[in-house]
Design an enzyme around this catalytic site. Structure first.
Site, short mmCIF file in Angstrom:
data_model
loop_
_atom_site.label_atom_id
_atom_site.label_comp_id
_atom_site.label_asym_id
_atom_site.label_seq_id
_atom_site.Cartn_x
_atom_site.Cartn_y
_atom_site.Cartn_z
N THR A 213 -4.68 -5.08 -1.40
CA THR A 213 -5.26 -4.26 -0.32
C THR A 213 -6.77 -4.29 -0.47
O THR A 213 -7.31 -3.82 -1.48
CB THR A 213 -4.76 -2.81 -0.40
OG1 THR A 213 -3.34 -2.81 -0.44
CG2 THR A 213 -5.24 -2.00 0.79
N LYS B 5 -2.43 -2.17 7.01
CA LYS B 5 -2.19 -1.52 5.71
C LYS B 5 -3.00 -0.22 5.60
O LYS B 5 -2.53 0.80 5.09
CB LYS B 5 -2.55 -2.48 4.58
CG LYS B 5 -2.60 -1.88 3.21
CD LYS B 5 -1.24 -1.49 2.64
CE LYS B 5 -1.39 -0.79 1.30
NZ LYS B 5 -0.14 -0.45 0.68
N LYS C 158 -9.46 3.76 -3.78
CA LYS C 158 -10.04 2.54 -3.19
C LYS C 158 -9.60 2.37 -1.72
O LYS C 158 -10.42 2.19 -0.83
CB LYS C 158 -9.58 1.32 -4.02
CG LYS C 158 -9.91 -0.01 -3.42
CD LYS C 158 -8.84 -1.08 -3.42
CE LYS C 158 -7.48 -0.92 -3.95
NZ LYS C 158 -6.46 -1.78 -3.43
P1 NAP Z 1 -2.14 -3.76 -11.28
O1 NAP Z 1 -0.88 -3.39 -11.99
O2 NAP Z 1 -3.44 -3.29 -11.82
O3 NAP Z 1 -2.15 -5.35 -11.13
C1 NAP Z 1 -3.28 -6.09 -10.79
C2 NAP Z 1 -3.24 -7.34 -11.63
O4 NAP Z 1 -4.31 -8.21 -11.21
C3 NAP Z 1 -3.46 -7.05 -13.12
O5 NAP Z 1 -2.46 -7.69 -13.87
C4 NAP Z 1 -4.85 -7.61 -13.39
O6 NAP Z 1 -5.04 -8.14 -14.67
C5 NAP Z 1 -4.93 -8.73 -12.37
N1 NAP Z 1 -6.32 -9.08 -12.10
C6 NAP Z 1 -7.32 -8.26 -11.71
N2 NAP Z 1 -8.46 -8.95 -11.59
C7 NAP Z 1 -8.16 -10.22 -11.92
C8 NAP Z 1 -8.93 -11.40 -12.00
N3 NAP Z 1 -10.24 -11.42 -11.71
N4 NAP Z 1 -8.31 -12.54 -12.39
C9 NAP Z 1 -6.99 -12.53 -12.68
N5 NAP Z 1 -6.21 -11.44 -12.63
C10 NAP Z 1 -6.80 -10.30 -12.24
O7 NAP Z 1 -2.07 -3.26 -9.77
P2 NAP Z 1 -0.80 -3.22 -8.76
O8 NAP Z 1 -0.22 -1.86 -8.77
O9 NAP Z 1 0.05 -4.40 -8.99
O10 NAP Z 1 -1.57 -3.35 -7.36
C11 NAP Z 1 -2.11 -4.58 -6.91
C12 NAP Z 1 -2.66 -4.40 -5.50
O11 NAP Z 1 -1.60 -4.02 -4.61
C13 NAP Z 1 -3.74 -3.32 -5.37
O12 NAP Z 1 -4.71 -3.72 -4.43
C14 NAP Z 1 -2.96 -2.12 -4.84
O13 NAP Z 1 -3.79 -1.26 -4.09
C15 NAP Z 1 -1.92 -2.80 -3.98
N6 NAP Z 1 -0.64 -2.08 -3.83
C16 NAP Z 1 -0.05 -1.45 -4.89
C17 NAP Z 1 1.16 -0.79 -4.69
C18 NAP Z 1 1.85 -0.05 -5.84
O14 NAP Z 1 2.73 0.76 -5.56
N7 NAP Z 1 1.53 -0.32 -7.10
C19 NAP Z 1 1.79 -0.77 -3.46
C20 NAP Z 1 1.18 -1.46 -2.41
C21 NAP Z 1 -0.03 -2.12 -2.59
P3 NAP Z 1 -4.94 -7.26 -16.00
O15 NAP Z 1 -3.51 -7.42 -16.41
O16 NAP Z 1 -5.92 -7.88 -16.95
O17 NAP Z 1 -5.31 -5.84 -15.62
#
Ligand code: NAP
Length: 304
Positions: free
Chosen positions: A105, A180, A248
């Site tokens: 997002t 979204k 965010k």
């Molecule tokens: P998350 O668990 O923090 O996963 C993000 C992943 O991206 C982490 O593993 C992180 O690495 C990796 N990452 C970040 N920067 C990077 C880079 N420069 N190079 C390579 N890898 C990188 O977050 P999430 O909950 O999966 O959410 C991901 C996105 O989806 C967000 O934008 C969120 O707003 C959206 N979203 C989330 C949900 C939910 O319920 N969780 C639902 C809908 C949408 P590290 O392992 O090193 O931290």
């Protein structure tokens, strides 16, 4: 550049970002038989996919070089920017005809920037953020909102269908992100509604589980009540969806609204309460931790 259909066991799919959402989403693609290459900032978090047959690459550029379609599911807009535009970013490894799909997002303007940069290299770009939470990702029941090149969307549709149940094309670049953000405005409203309702029932001396039994079946029924209220009752504030990510999203929505000269007082209020939650050290909790900020306002200490 003509687009070819995707085929299990033939199409090479790159995946960057294997966190709460990305890991289970990529697992569904792997399970369908696509040839997957993964990269994540912390390698350990991608290892469950490597154990299931995905190939590891050392950078987003390497992922792009070895793929026909690349998905990104990272955290914040600056992460997306680094992964696409960085010195070893995706755009350094892109070939004409490739399809790039950002499922993070992020601001619609960033989706448009990626689309333009990809087009200059003869590649296609889609913004395809999701809703449905960690549960939806694990169960392949996400709602996926897509903007960008329509022909490229039709090509990757089978890949999106491996991860989601509702897959809708919304329009040109950025339209998926705008959809979204619309979704997040609804979530802000339902989240404060559910948290305030539970506190009201608590102060009224009701049994919260019994209250849920009644109100989940009536006009108040919603995803937040079904999925997050039971976690609140158990005192389980694990993410789910991180408070930091929701702040965010609301920040992006408020900025877009300001640009459109649209006043959204409800969203602003919820945003401020979440900023308080971050200040109280709860940024890495799930969004249902909003109840903790509200308890603080009324000096409530619920037994959990
Ligand atoms: P998350 O668990 O923090 O996963 C993000 C992943 O991206 C982490 O593993 C992180 O690495 C990796 N990452 C970040 N920067 C990077 C880079 N420069 N190079 C390579 N890898 C990188 O977050 P999430 O909950 O999966 O959410 C991901 C996105 O989806 C967000 O934008 C969120 O707003 C959206 N979203 C989330 C949900 C939910 O319920 N969780 C639902 C809908 C949408 P590290 O392992 O090193 O931290």
């Amino acid at each position: 550049m003509p687009l070819s259909p995707v085929q299990p066991h033939q199409t090479k799919v790159g995946w960057i970002g294997t966190g709460v959402m990305g890991l289970p989403m990529c697992r569904h693609i792997l399970a369908k038989g696509y040839l997957v290459t993964v990269f994540n900032r912390t390698k350990e978090k991608a290892l469950p996919l490597v154990e299931k047959g995905a190939r590891w690459a050392d950078s987003p550029m390497e992922v792009a070089k070895g793929s026909d379609v690349v998905f990104t599911m990272v955290g914040f807009p600056e992460d997306v920017r680094q992964v696409y535009f960085g010195p070893s970013g995706i755009l350094k490894g892109v070939r004409a005809g490739m399809i790039l799909v950002d499922m993070t997002t992020t601001p619609p303007s960033l989706a448009q920037e990626i689309h333009k940069a990809a087009a200059e290299l003869g590649a296609y770009a889609l913004d395809a953020p999701v809703s449905g939470g960690d549960v939806g990702a694990r169960e392949a029941r996400l709602s996926i909102m897509v903007g960008g090149d329509r022909d490229a969307f039709e090509v990757v549709r089978p890949l999106l269908e491996a991860m989601g149940k509702s897959i809708v094309y919304q329009g040109g670049p950025g339209a998926g992100q705008h959809t979204k953000l619309t979704n997040q405005i609804v979530i802000a409203g339902t989240m404060i509604g559910v948290c305030e309702a539970l506190l009201y029932a608590y102060k009224a001396g009701l049994d919260l589980a019994t209250v849920l039994e009644s109100i989940r079946g009536g006009a108040a029924q919603c995803w937040t009540l079904d999925n997050l209220a039971p976690r609140i009752l158990k005192g389980n504030f694990d993410p789910g969806f991180f408070v930091d990510h929701f702040v965010k999203d609301m920040g992006i929505a408020l900025e877009e609204a300001r640009r459109m000269k649209l006043s959204l007082p409800g969203l602003s209020l919820v945003h401020q309460l979440y900023v308080a939650l971050q200040a109280q050290g709860h940024g890495q909790k799930g969004t249902h931790a909003l109840i903790l900020a509200l308890e603080h306002l009324s000096a409530i200490r619920r037994d959990q």
